[in-house]
Design a protein around this motif. Structure first.
Motif, PDB file in Angstrom:
ATOM      1  N   ASN A 147      -3.580   3.483   0.623  1.00 40.55           N
ATOM      2  CA  ASN A 147      -4.493   4.665   0.590  1.00 40.55           C
ATOM      3  C   ASN A 147      -5.352   4.799  -0.743  1.00 40.55           C
ATOM      4  O   ASN A 147      -6.713   5.271  -0.626  1.00 40.55           O
ATOM      5  CB  ASN A 147      -3.745   5.776   0.706  1.00 40.55           C
ATOM      6  CG  ASN A 147      -2.891   5.752   2.142  1.00 40.55           C
ATOM      7  OD1 ASN A 147      -3.354   5.124   3.019  1.00 40.55           O
ATOM      8  ND2 ASN A 147      -1.709   6.449   2.082  1.00 40.55           N
ATOM      9  N   LEU A 148      -4.839   4.290  -1.882  1.00 45.48           N
ATOM     10  CA  LEU A 148      -5.514   4.754  -3.164  1.00 45.48           C
ATOM     11  C   LEU A 148      -6.861   3.425  -3.223  1.00 45.48           C
ATOM     12  O   LEU A 148      -7.824   3.818  -3.567  1.00 45.48           O
ATOM     13  CB  LEU A 148      -4.569   4.190  -4.351  1.00 45.48           C
ATOM     14  CG  LEU A 148      -5.182   4.189  -5.575  1.00 45.48           C
ATOM     15  CD1 LEU A 148      -5.731   5.876  -5.855  1.00 45.48           C
ATOM     16  CD2 LEU A 148      -4.357   3.884  -6.760  1.00 45.48           C
ATOM     17  N   LEU A 178     -10.557   4.656  -3.325  1.00 43.62           N
ATOM     18  CA  LEU A 178     -11.444   4.008  -4.363  1.00 43.62           C
ATOM     19  C   LEU A 178     -12.589   3.722  -3.595  1.00 43.62           C
ATOM     20  O   LEU A 178     -13.889   3.707  -4.282  1.00 43.62           O
ATOM     21  CB  LEU A 178     -10.737   3.184  -5.230  1.00 43.62           C
ATOM     22  CG  LEU A 178      -9.602   3.695  -6.022  1.00 43.62           C
ATOM     23  CD1 LEU A 178      -8.724   2.369  -6.800  1.00 43.62           C
ATOM     24  CD2 LEU A 178     -10.415   4.387  -7.221  1.00 43.62           C
ATOM     25  N   LYS A 205       0.996   3.840  -0.297  1.00 41.62           N
ATOM     26  CA  LYS A 205       0.003   4.552  -1.322  1.00 41.62           C
ATOM     27  C   LYS A 205      -0.890   3.830  -2.180  1.00 41.62           C
ATOM     28  O   LYS A 205      -2.024   4.241  -2.237  1.00 41.62           O
ATOM     29  CB  LYS A 205       0.898   5.127  -2.478  1.00 41.62           C
ATOM     30  CG  LYS A 205       2.023   6.117  -2.222  1.00 41.62           C
ATOM     31  CD  LYS A 205       2.766   6.617  -3.118  1.00 41.62           C
ATOM     32  CE  LYS A 205       3.716   7.605  -2.646  1.00 41.62           C
ATOM     33  NZ  LYS A 205       4.473   8.279  -3.893  1.00 41.62           N
ATOM     34  N   GLN A 206      -0.538   2.481  -2.268  1.00 45.22           N
ATOM     35  CA  GLN A 206      -1.550   1.607  -2.962  1.00 45.22           C
ATOM     36  C   GLN A 206      -2.881   1.253  -2.022  1.00 45.22           C
ATOM     37  O   GLN A 206      -3.914   1.428  -2.312  1.00 45.22           O
ATOM     38  CB  GLN A 206      -0.922   0.241  -3.232  1.00 45.22           C
ATOM     39  CG  GLN A 206      -0.137   0.265  -4.522  1.00 45.22           C
ATOM     40  CD  GLN A 206       0.534  -0.930  -4.867  1.00 45.22           C
ATOM     41  OE1 GLN A 206       0.367  -2.191  -3.949  1.00 45.22           O
ATOM     42  NE2 GLN A 206       1.454  -1.055  -5.919  1.00 45.22           N
TER      43      GLN A 206
END
Length: 316
Positions: free
Chosen positions: A73-74, A78, A70-71
């Motif tokens: 992908n985040l 961004l 998730k990090q």
């Protein structure tokens, strides 16, 4: 007790208790020592293995892997959003620069238009002065507000062909309509000779105060002369049936002044629905007389102060 005979150097070669251990038990003692040594070595190897294994990365559990994903992908999102934002900023920056250029062009055009408007305002002011709009009095002889010409009380129109040379083939101001506010060469009403009259039915009944005559200046006259301008004339107020004529004043028009307002010599405290302008001479033309704009001024209410009134009306 007799001393045992031994070599003094032997006390250093063997331990003190060896002398007490039987010879047959010595191999077993060595085995135990070796076994203990092996055990300690195994413990040391195991500790070393555990120490080395502690520096190896252990695979994270599933929840941690999901968090990492998730990090990641985040972070990717961004980065993508930031890149798109920068592209939009560059695009909008270009648009802003284009708009600024168009705005500068518009400002330049507005400044030019403002300069032109100043000239146009001055031109309009001059035109208004020529047309006499600066008089700033209501005109009750305008067709646009309901005024008209009384056919029975108006002279016939001069229709001679030679008259066209004086008003450039422009339509004559015939007596079916009141004087035209558009005062241009040829836009006049002409009657034969130097004597004639025009009767204007006003838009409403009015307490009369002034009358204004307007003629073209000599500089724009097609004939180069003002001999067709009216000279001596008399004004009558008309009302009732049969037509009642009330003398309001006798005046003389000076053609050098293209716009002249005459204050009525007689102002009775009553209203009139029509005005007759009776011309008795012009400035030298024997064939016809030109009458341009005629304005009739007054008020719909009785003025507070009345000038001296003439008790005896004057007629031609």
């Amino acid at each position: 007790m007799p001393r045992s005979s031994r070599n003094p150097g032997d006390s250093c070669d063997q331990p003190e208790n060896v002398a007490h251990v039987p010879r047959e038990a010595r191999p077993r003692r060595y085995k135990l020592f070796i076994h203990k040594l092996i055990e300690k070595a195994g413990v040391l190897i195991l500790c070393a293995f555990v120490f080395v294994a502690s520096f190896q990365p252990t695979p994270p559990p599933l929840t941690l892997q999901l968090c990492f994903l998730k990090q990641r992908n985040l972070l990717l999102l961004l980065k993508y959003t930031n890149r798109m934002y920068q592209e939009k900023v560059r695009h909008h920056t270009g648009e802003i620069q284009d708009l600024r250029g168009h705005l500068n062009q518009l400002i330049t055009k507005l400044q030019e238009m403002e300069a032109m408007s100043d000239e146009q305002k001055m031109t309009q002011k001059i035109i208004k002065m020529i047309q006499g709009d600066y008089i700033e009095k209501p005109d009750f002889a305008l067709k646009s507000i309901g005024a008209s010409i009384d056919f029975e009380q108006t002279s016939a129109t001069y229709n001679h062909d030679k008259a066209c040379s004086y008003w450039n083939w422009i339509r004559l101001w015939n007596y079916a309509q009141p004087p035209d506010p558009n005062v241009t060469p040829g836009n006049c009403w002409a009657f034969s000779g130097d004597r004639g009259q025009v009767t204007i039915r006003l838009a409403q009944k009015v307490y009369l105060s002034n009358l204004t005559l307007q003629h073209i200046p000599k500089t724009i006259s097609l004939s180069g002369s003002l001999d067709t301008a009216p000279k001596d004339f008399v004004i009558y107020g008309m009302e009732g049936s049969p037509k009642e004529e009330v003398f309001l004043g006798a005046f003389q028009f000076q053609p050098e002044n293209i716009i002249q307002t005459f204050q009525l010599q007689n102002q009775p405290p009553r209203t009139f629905g029509a005005v007759k302008v009776k011309i008795s001479s012009n400035w030298g033309n024997p064939r016809f007389t030109c009458l341009y704009r005629v304005r009739v001024h007054g008020s719909v209410t009785l003025p507070r102060e009345q000038p001296n009134q003439s008790p005896h009306p004057k007629r031609d």
